[in-house]
Scaffold this motif. Sequence first.
Motif, PDB file in Angstrom:
ATOM      1  N   ASP A 129       0.827  -1.206   0.000  1.00 27.24           N
ATOM      2  CA  ASP A 129       0.000   0.000   0.000  1.00 27.24           C
ATOM      3  C   ASP A 129       0.862   1.258   0.000  1.00 27.24           C
ATOM      4  OD1 ASP A 129      -2.470   1.420   0.098  1.00 27.24           O
ATOM      5  OD2 ASP A 129      -2.205   1.701   2.252  1.00 27.24           O
ATOM      6  N   ASP A 130       2.041   1.181   0.644  1.00 28.05           N
ATOM      7  CA  ASP A 130       2.953   2.322   0.647  1.00 28.05           C
ATOM      8  C   ASP A 130       3.502   2.597  -0.754  1.00 28.05           C
ATOM      9  OD1 ASP A 130       2.893   3.064   3.347  1.00 28.05           O
ATOM     10  OD2 ASP A 130       4.284   1.459   3.890  1.00 28.05           O
ATOM     11  N   ILE A 131       3.701   1.536  -1.527  1.00 29.79           N
ATOM     12  CA  ILE A 131       4.293   1.682  -2.854  1.00 29.79           C
ATOM     13  C   ILE A 131       3.227   1.946  -3.912  1.00 29.79           C
ATOM     14  CG2 ILE A 131       5.656   0.499  -4.626  1.00 29.79           C
ATOM     15  CD1 ILE A 131       6.994  -1.078  -2.345  1.00 29.79           C
ATOM     16  N   VAL A 132       2.162   1.140  -3.895  1.00 29.49           N
ATOM     17  CA  VAL A 132       1.041   1.307  -4.829  1.00 29.49           C
ATOM     18  C   VAL A 132      -0.234   1.352  -3.992  1.00 29.49           C
ATOM     19  CG1 VAL A 132      -0.195   0.366  -6.797  1.00 29.49           C
ATOM     20  CG2 VAL A 132       2.273  -0.027  -6.573  1.00 29.49           C
ATOM     21  N   GLU A 133      -0.867   2.488  -3.901  1.00 28.91           N
ATOM     22  CA  GLU A 133      -2.013   2.646  -3.011  1.00 28.91           C
ATOM     23  C   GLU A 133      -3.110   1.636  -3.337  1.00 28.91           C
ATOM     24  OE1 GLU A 133      -3.681   6.377  -2.106  1.00 28.91           O
ATOM     25  OE2 GLU A 133      -1.758   7.416  -2.035  1.00 28.91           O
ATOM     26  N   MET A 134      -3.497   0.859  -2.308  1.00 31.61           N
ATOM     27  CA  MET A 134      -4.528  -0.157  -2.467  1.00 31.61           C
ATOM     28  C   MET A 134      -5.896   0.425  -2.129  1.00 31.61           C
ATOM     29  SD  MET A 134      -2.502  -3.270  -0.567  1.00 31.61           S
ATOM     30  CE  MET A 134      -3.971  -4.311  -0.526  1.00 31.61           C
ATOM     31  N   ARG A 135      -6.932  -0.188  -2.683  1.00 38.87           N
ATOM     32  CA  ARG A 135      -8.288   0.216  -2.337  1.00 38.87           C
ATOM     33  C   ARG A 135      -8.582  -0.188  -0.898  1.00 38.87           C
ATOM     34  NH1 ARG A 135     -12.210  -2.226  -6.714  1.00 38.87           N
ATOM     35  NH2 ARG A 135     -13.714  -1.127  -5.376  1.00 38.87           N
ATOM     36  N   ALA A 136      -9.429   0.587  -0.237  1.00 38.64           N
ATOM     37  CA  ALA A 136      -9.734   0.348   1.181  1.00 38.64           C
ATOM     38  C   ALA A 136     -10.307  -1.041   1.411  1.00 38.64           C
ATOM     39  CB  ALA A 136     -10.700   1.417   1.685  1.00 38.64           C
ATOM     40  N   LEU A 165      -8.991  -4.000   3.970  1.00 38.64           N
ATOM     41  CA  LEU A 165      -9.872  -4.605   4.972  1.00 38.64           C
ATOM     42  C   LEU A 165      -9.882  -6.125   4.853  1.00 38.64           C
ATOM     43  CD1 LEU A 165     -11.957  -4.366   7.235  1.00 38.64           C
ATOM     44  CD2 LEU A 165     -13.721  -4.054   5.472  1.00 38.64           C
ATOM     45  N   ILE A 166      -9.896  -6.634   3.638  1.00 34.59           N
ATOM     46  CA  ILE A 166      -9.893  -8.091   3.427  1.00 34.59           C
ATOM     47  C   ILE A 166      -8.623  -8.718   3.995  1.00 34.59           C
ATOM     48  CG2 ILE A 166      -9.740  -9.900   1.659  1.00 34.59           C
ATOM     49  CD1 ILE A 166     -11.620  -8.167  -0.073  1.00 34.59           C
ATOM     50  N   VAL A 167      -7.482  -8.075   3.756  1.00 37.36           N
ATOM     51  CA  VAL A 167      -6.208  -8.582   4.288  1.00 37.36           C
ATOM     52  C   VAL A 167      -6.228  -8.563   5.815  1.00 37.36           C
ATOM     53  CG1 VAL A 167      -3.728  -8.137   4.456  1.00 37.36           C
ATOM     54  CG2 VAL A 167      -4.889  -7.922   2.256  1.00 37.36           C
ATOM     55  N   LEU A 192      -9.016  -5.273  14.416  1.00 32.71           N
ATOM     56  CA  LEU A 192      -9.247  -4.340  13.315  1.00 32.71           C
ATOM     57  C   LEU A 192      -9.161  -2.891  13.803  1.00 32.71           C
ATOM     58  CD1 LEU A 192     -12.217  -6.062  11.437  1.00 32.71           C
ATOM     59  CD2 LEU A 192      -9.833  -5.957  10.720  1.00 32.71           C
ATOM     60  N   GLY A 193      -9.713  -2.629  14.982  1.00 32.85           N
ATOM     61  CA  GLY A 193      -9.681  -1.281  15.530  1.00 32.85           C
ATOM     62  C   GLY A 193      -8.271  -0.802  15.813  1.00 32.85           C
ATOM     63  N   MET A 194      -7.452  -1.658  16.424  1.00 37.55           N
ATOM     64  CA  MET A 194      -6.096  -1.247  16.778  1.00 37.55           C
ATOM     65  C   MET A 194      -5.188  -1.120  15.560  1.00 37.55           C
ATOM     66  SD  MET A 194      -5.876  -0.511  19.900  1.00 37.55           S
ATOM     67  CE  MET A 194      -7.518   0.185  19.626  1.00 37.55           C
ATOM     68  N   ILE A 195      -5.353  -1.991  14.570  1.00 39.34           N
ATOM     69  CA  ILE A 195      -4.563  -1.877  13.339  1.00 39.34           C
ATOM     70  C   ILE A 195      -4.779  -0.504  12.719  1.00 39.34           C
ATOM     71  CG2 ILE A 195      -4.320  -2.707  10.963  1.00 39.34           C
ATOM     72  CD1 ILE A 195      -5.069  -5.517  12.051  1.00 39.34           C
ATOM     73  N   ASN A 196      -6.029  -0.111  12.606  1.00 33.68           N
ATOM     74  CA  ASN A 196      -6.355   1.144  11.932  1.00 33.68           C
ATOM     75  C   ASN A 196      -6.148   2.363  12.830  1.00 33.68           C
ATOM     76  OD1 ASN A 196      -7.470   0.360   9.166  1.00 33.68           O
ATOM     77  ND2 ASN A 196      -8.565  -1.030  10.515  1.00 33.68           N
ATOM     78  N   ALA A 197      -6.255   2.173  14.149  1.00 39.72           N
ATOM     79  CA  ALA A 197      -6.017   3.292  15.069  1.00 39.72           C
ATOM     80  C   ALA A 197      -4.563   3.740  14.999  1.00 39.72           C
ATOM     81  CB  ALA A 197      -6.386   2.891  16.492  1.00 39.72           C
ATOM     82  N   TYR A 198      -3.631   2.792  15.039  1.00 35.56           N
ATOM     83  CA  TYR A 198      -2.211   3.161  14.968  1.00 35.56           C
ATOM     84  C   TYR A 198      -1.834   3.640  13.575  1.00 35.56           C
ATOM     85  CZ  TYR A 198      -0.981   1.830  19.695  1.00 35.56           C
ATOM     86  OH  TYR A 198      -0.876   1.798  21.058  1.00 35.56           O
ATOM     87  N   ASN A 199      -2.546   3.165  12.568  1.00 31.84           N
ATOM     88  CA  ASN A 199      -2.310   3.662  11.214  1.00 31.84           C
ATOM     89  C   ASN A 199      -2.752   5.123  11.097  1.00 31.84           C
ATOM     90  OD1 ASN A 199      -1.645   3.605   8.463  1.00 31.84           O
ATOM     91  ND2 ASN A 199      -3.675   2.930   7.875  1.00 31.84           N
ATOM     92  N   LEU A 200      -3.914   5.444  11.654  1.00 26.46           N
ATOM     93  CA  LEU A 200      -4.435   6.813  11.578  1.00 26.46           C
ATOM     94  C   LEU A 200      -3.625   7.798  12.420  1.00 26.46           C
ATOM     95  CD1 LEU A 200      -8.286   6.135  11.709  1.00 26.46           C
ATOM     96  CD2 LEU A 200      -6.985   7.011   9.765  1.00 26.46           C
ATOM     97  N   ILE A 201      -3.058   7.315  13.528  1.00 22.18           N
ATOM     98  CA  ILE A 201      -2.328   8.208  14.425  1.00 22.18           C
ATOM     99  C   ILE A 201      -0.959   8.599  13.862  1.00 22.18           C
ATOM    100  CG2 ILE A 201      -0.964   6.588  15.821  1.00 22.18           C
ATOM    101  CD1 ILE A 201      -3.181   9.345  17.254  1.00 22.18           C
ATOM    102  N   ASP A 202      -0.537   7.901  12.814  1.00 26.78           N
ATOM    103  CA  ASP A 202       0.790   8.140  12.239  1.00 26.78           C
ATOM    104  C   ASP A 202       0.762   9.357  11.324  1.00 26.78           C
ATOM    105  OD1 ASP A 202       3.467   7.731  11.648  1.00 26.78           O
ATOM    106  OD2 ASP A 202       3.032   6.378   9.973  1.00 26.78           O
ATOM    107  N   GLY A 203       0.570  10.535  11.935  1.00 28.71           N
ATOM    108  CA  GLY A 203       0.485  11.753  11.143  1.00 28.71           C
ATOM    109  C   GLY A 203       1.526  12.795  11.496  1.00 28.71           C
ATOM    110  N   LEU A 204       2.212  12.613  12.624  1.00 32.99           N
ATOM    111  CA  LEU A 204       3.243  13.556  13.056  1.00 32.99           C
ATOM    112  C   LEU A 204       4.537  12.796  13.310  1.00 32.99           C
ATOM    113  CD1 LEU A 204       1.247  15.731  15.634  1.00 32.99           C
ATOM    114  CD2 LEU A 204       1.906  16.387  13.313  1.00 32.99           C
ATOM    115  N   ASP A 205       5.667  13.461  13.097  1.00 31.63           N
ATOM    116  CA  ASP A 205       6.960  12.825  13.330  1.00 31.63           C
ATOM    117  C   ASP A 205       7.039  12.277  14.746  1.00 31.63           C
ATOM    118  OD1 ASP A 205       7.565  13.663  10.823  1.00 31.63           O
ATOM    119  OD2 ASP A 205       8.844  15.330  11.439  1.00 31.63           O
ATOM    120  N   GLY A 206       7.365  11.015  14.870  1.00 32.10           N
ATOM    121  CA  GLY A 206       7.610  10.405  16.168  1.00 32.10           C
ATOM    122  C   GLY A 206       6.378  10.004  16.952  1.00 32.10           C
TER     123      GLY A 206
END
Length: 258
Positions: free
Chosen positions: A94-101, A105-107, A144-158
């Motif tokens: 997904d970082d290299i080629v953006e995947m559909r949402a 979710l399936i993965v 599912l909640g924690m996977i996406n929560a830490y993904n969403l929080i990754d918006g500021l350095d560190g």
Amino acid sequence: MQKSIMLFTIVSFLVSVCLIPLIIKFCKFYSLYDTVNSRKIHSGEIPRLGGVGIVLSFIICATVCFYSDKSLSFFNAAPLLAAGSLIFLFGILDDIVEMRAILKLIVQLIATAIVVLNGYCFRQIFGLMLPEPVGILLTFFWLLGMINAYNLIDGLDGLCGTLALTALVSLGIMLYGSFNEGTAVCFILSASILGFLVFNWPAPNAKIFMGDGGSQFLGFMIATIPLYSSNDNFEYNKFLIMLVIVSFPMLDTIAAIL
């Protein structure tokens, strides 16, 4: 702390610190940079595969640690590491080629199913035994909640790395002496994150970003810690403990949705 866990915690940090500069060069050579748009606060070309250094250093050191120390059972952690690796690999894609949402979710559902099918799920809350379907359903939503929560929080350095580091160190200390496998996972992964933060923390001039592969992997691994069996005290309180430890990314996700 057992000598083997201490040793591989140190090694994990050193491996991570050595890998990240190589990954930065790799990203620059192949122009693998984080996209710049109206939702991003950074400018310029910043490599976005820092998660590779975190995960590789953790997987290598954890595997060798579990195999070399006879008091640790590799098979207890193997299904969770396999599912986490699946999350990581598709996160990198997904970082290299953006995947559909829907594909992401399936993965995530497949990885969660691997965990549940190997017997890892919530069985009680504050001593109240949960019916098996309820425990499985709670586990699915939790992961599912924690996977996406830490993904969403990754918006500021560190930010994501520091929150994950804090959660893992806290859990590692609480599990010390009662659950060696969990302690090993927490401290070795913490050390690999710390190696990454050396290059990600100096805001606003971070040299590399974690990327979706790294943030989703960290969210998944943190979420799996309470699914192991441990001592009675932790079993009784673990759901509340986890809610406190992950409260920041969890509340941030709820606020983002609202």
